[in-house]
Design a protein around this motif. Structure first.
Motif, mmCIF file in Angstrom:
data_model
loop_
_atom_site.group_PDB
_atom_site.id
_atom_site.type_symbol
_atom_site.label_atom_id
_atom_site.label_comp_id
_atom_site.label_asym_id
_atom_site.label_seq_id
_atom_site.Cartn_x
_atom_site.Cartn_y
_atom_site.Cartn_z
ATOM 1 N N CYS A 44 0.126 3.187 3.606
ATOM 2 C CA CYS A 44 0.620 2.760 4.918
ATOM 3 C C CYS A 44 1.729 1.714 4.831
ATOM 4 O O CYS A 44 2.337 1.377 5.844
ATOM 5 C CB CYS A 44 -0.534 2.224 5.770
ATOM 6 N N CYS A 99 -5.735 -2.743 0.569
ATOM 7 C CA CYS A 99 -4.788 -2.874 1.672
ATOM 8 C C CYS A 99 -5.473 -3.548 2.859
ATOM 9 O O CYS A 99 -6.544 -3.105 3.287
ATOM 10 C CB CYS A 99 -4.287 -1.487 2.069
ATOM 11 N N CYS A 123 -5.166 -0.740 6.176
ATOM 12 C CA CYS A 123 -5.884 0.543 6.246
ATOM 13 C C CYS A 123 -7.102 0.584 5.324
ATOM 14 O O CYS A 123 -7.861 1.548 5.346
ATOM 15 C CB CYS A 123 -4.942 1.707 5.939
ATOM 16 N N GLN A 154 -7.254 0.978 2.142
ATOM 17 C CA GLN A 154 -7.101 1.792 0.926
ATOM 18 C C GLN A 154 -7.282 0.913 -0.316
ATOM 19 O O GLN A 154 -6.712 -0.169 -0.404
ATOM 20 C CB GLN A 154 -5.708 2.429 0.907
ATOM 21 N N CYS A 169 0.837 -1.196 0.000
ATOM 22 C CA CYS A 169 0.000 0.000 0.000
ATOM 23 C C CYS A 169 0.879 1.255 0.000
ATOM 24 O O CYS A 169 1.759 1.392 0.856
ATOM 25 C CB CYS A 169 -0.884 -0.036 1.243
HETATM 26 ZN ZN LIG Z 1 -2.676 0.707 3.645
#
Ligand SMILES: [Zn+2]
Length: 319
Positions: free
Chosen positions: A157, A172, A175, A177, A154
């Motif tokens: 993060c 991800c 997080c 995403q 990612c």
């Molecule tokens: Zn992430």
């Protein structure tokens, strides 16, 4: 500026799949995708380190994609969960791509050698070795596969991302995403003063090879702004009118080439020597010689698989 009629403009086919139903509405349907992966009628094309597995005679004249069936995947060391859904062909059966690393390919019967020949797609395109339909399909698959290679973590993060939507998204785990397949828009430009066109010899190119000039679109730019900036930076030429001609997906690794004609307002070339060895004006007679490989200085132009070729040819044919 007089531009060629759009309907007469020859559009190259690399990466542009027109005979494929992309089945985008089914990508998130896990049951449907799993059933297609297990279906004995489904076909899988395979990359090993992004080179395509092909079937080929000795002289490469009869090269085609090497298709694998679902029951061959396990023996190839391929995880069905990493299958990328390209869509369904005209026969209604699903088509997938599987992208293996060299280490995974070592698990194939006979090891990595058991998959050979595996060939770089750009070489196949330059040689005209694959049919236009197969080249387009393989180009689409390569652009998508190349994105997965560089999107394992990612960007937000740093945690691991996992495949979603049959290969058309990554998510991800930490997080949440979501990441979408990347395309990099670039302009590729036939600059003309009406009687001549401006072609450049890039530092990356082979000896005596001249092509239309190109550059990536930056944030905050439209296509026309990018054409004017790039042409001025690379050659010092001021551009007036800009006309869009055609687009070509270019899967090396995942660009979208936006082909334009541009009107030159000046003629003195001031080279960006970090990018270009040379850029100069060519008459139609000279361009014709280059295309026929009869130029007195042995100068050549790009092959017919590229939008650069289509732009240059349109200059020859424009009245
Ligand atoms: Zn992430």
């Amino acid at each position: 500026m007089q531009t060629p009629d759009r309907k007469d403009f020859p559009i190259p086919r690399v990466g542009a799949t027109r005979r494929l139903n992309r089945m985008s509405e089914k990508r998130g349907d896990l049951e449907w995708v799993a059933a297609r992966i297990a279906d004995p009628h489904s076909r899988f094309l395979l990359f090993a380190d992004l080179s395509l597995a092909v079937e080929s005679g000795e002289d490469r004249n009869d090269t085609s994609i090497r298709w694998y069936a679902a029951d061959e995947l396990a023996t190839l060391g391929a995880d069905p969960a990493t299958a990328l859904l390209l869509g369904c062909g005209e026969d209604g059966h699903a088509i997938f791509a599987i992208s293996l690393t060299a280490a995974q390919a070592a698990a194939a019967p006979g090891g990595y050698d058991g998959l050979k020949p595996v060939v770089d797609l750009r070489s196949l395109a330059q040689q005209g070795a694959l049919s236009p339909d197969e080249l387009s399909l393989a180009g689409m698959a390569r652009a998508l596969a190349a994105w997965h290679v560089t999107q394992r973590c990612c960007g937000r993060c740093g945690a691991k991302t996992n495949i979603r939507e049959a290969g058309w998204r990554r998510r991800c785990w930490a997080c949440g995403q979501e990441h979408f397949p990347r395309m990099d828009p670039a302009v590729i430009v036939l600059v003309t003063d009406g009687k001549h066109c401006l072609l450049g010899h890039h530092r990356r190119y082979a000896h005596k090879f001249y092509s239309t000039l190109a550059g990536f679109v930056e944030p905050g730019e439209g296509i026309e702004d990018c054409v004017r900036r790039e042409m001025f930076e690379e050659t010092g030429i001021r551009i007036g009118e800009v006309a869009y001609m055609a687009t070509q997906p270019w899967p090396f690794p995942h660009s979208l080439m936006v082909g334009c004609w541009a009107e030159a307002l000046s003629r003195d070339v001031i080279l960006d020597e970090e990018e270009l060895w040379d850029a100069r004006w060519f008459s139609r007679d000279e361009v014709r010689q280059m295309m026929a490989e009869e130029h007195p200085e042995c100068l050549t132009v790009p092959g017919s698989h590229s939008i650069a070729y289509a732009l240059i040819r349109s200059f020859l044919e424009a009245r």
